[in-house]
Design a protein around this motif. Structure first.
Motif, short mmCIF file in Angstrom:
data_model
loop_
_atom_site.label_atom_id
_atom_site.label_comp_id
_atom_site.label_asym_id
_atom_site.label_seq_id
_atom_site.Cartn_x
_atom_site.Cartn_y
_atom_site.Cartn_z
N ALA A 101 60.93 5.93 66.66
CA ALA A 101 59.72 6.74 66.80
C ALA A 101 60.06 8.17 67.23
O ALA A 101 59.48 9.14 66.72
CB ALA A 101 58.76 6.10 67.79
N MET A 102 61.01 8.31 68.13
CA MET A 102 61.39 9.65 68.58
C MET A 102 62.11 10.41 67.47
O MET A 102 61.93 11.62 67.34
CB MET A 102 62.25 9.58 69.83
CG MET A 102 62.56 10.92 70.43
SD MET A 102 61.13 11.95 70.79
CE MET A 102 60.45 11.14 72.19
N MET A 103 62.91 9.73 66.68
CA MET A 103 63.57 10.41 65.57
C MET A 103 62.56 10.88 64.53
O MET A 103 62.71 11.97 63.96
CB MET A 103 64.62 9.49 64.92
CG MET A 103 65.81 9.21 65.82
SD MET A 103 66.63 10.70 66.38
CE MET A 103 66.35 10.63 68.13
N VAL A 104 61.52 10.10 64.28
CA VAL A 104 60.46 10.53 63.37
C VAL A 104 59.75 11.76 63.95
O VAL A 104 59.49 12.73 63.25
CB VAL A 104 59.46 9.38 63.11
CG1 VAL A 104 58.22 9.87 62.40
CG2 VAL A 104 60.13 8.27 62.32
N VAL A 110 61.22 19.34 63.43
CA VAL A 110 62.19 20.18 62.71
C VAL A 110 61.58 20.69 61.41
O VAL A 110 61.76 21.86 61.05
CB VAL A 110 63.50 19.40 62.47
CG1 VAL A 110 64.38 20.10 61.47
CG2 VAL A 110 64.23 19.19 63.78
N LEU A 111 60.83 19.85 60.71
CA LEU A 111 60.17 20.30 59.49
C LEU A 111 59.16 21.40 59.80
O LEU A 111 59.06 22.39 59.06
CB LEU A 111 59.47 19.12 58.80
CG LEU A 111 60.38 18.13 58.08
CD1 LEU A 111 59.56 16.97 57.55
CD2 LEU A 111 61.14 18.80 56.97
N GLY A 112 58.42 21.26 60.88
CA GLY A 112 57.48 22.30 61.29
C GLY A 112 58.19 23.58 61.66
O GLY A 112 57.72 24.69 61.34
#
Length: 125
Positions: A101-104, A110-112
């Motif tokens: 969940a934290m990696m998601v 990071v995408l933002g």
């Protein structure tokens, strides 16, 4: 009835001490500066220091959108640290589901960040 009111006595004492101490921390330095002579306002001391330019218009005028954008980006990355700290402290207790969940979450962040970078939101002109 008296025992119920007596139960609130520690709370009232705590609030009284808090108000007294906070008032002392606010007003005693002002009073001390008046008596010691360090209270000497002059134009440079009273000038604007937050925005960097003197106020020349109505205070209700619109700001540049970049101020708001920087504030929103700060809040987003500040919240990342607020979510990351408790997770890192309890990492070994919560298991793989929490790690995934934290990696998601970090991936979305990071995408933002990449999107904001590509749009030029991080560049101040």
């Amino acid at each position: 009835m008296a025992s119920v009111a007596a139960g609130y006595l520690p709370i009232l004492l705590f609030l009284g001490v808090a108000v007294l101490l906070s008032s002392a921390f606010v007003f005693l330095p002002m009073i001390a500066s008046r008596f010691t002579g360090s209270h000497q306002p002059y134009p440079e001391k009273l000038s604007e220091y937050e925005c960097g330019f003197p106020a020349f218009e109505d205070s209700r005028s619109q700001f540049d959108v970049r101020f708001y954008l920087v504030a929103i980006l700060f809040i987003v990355f500040d919240l990342e640290a607020a979510f990351l700290w408790p997770w890192a402290v309890s990492l070994f207790k919560v298991g793989w589901a929490s790690w995934i969940a934290m990696m998601v979450f970090l991936g979305e962040l990071v995408l933002g960040y990449i999107y904001a970078w590509k749009k030029g939101a991080l560049e101040w002109e």
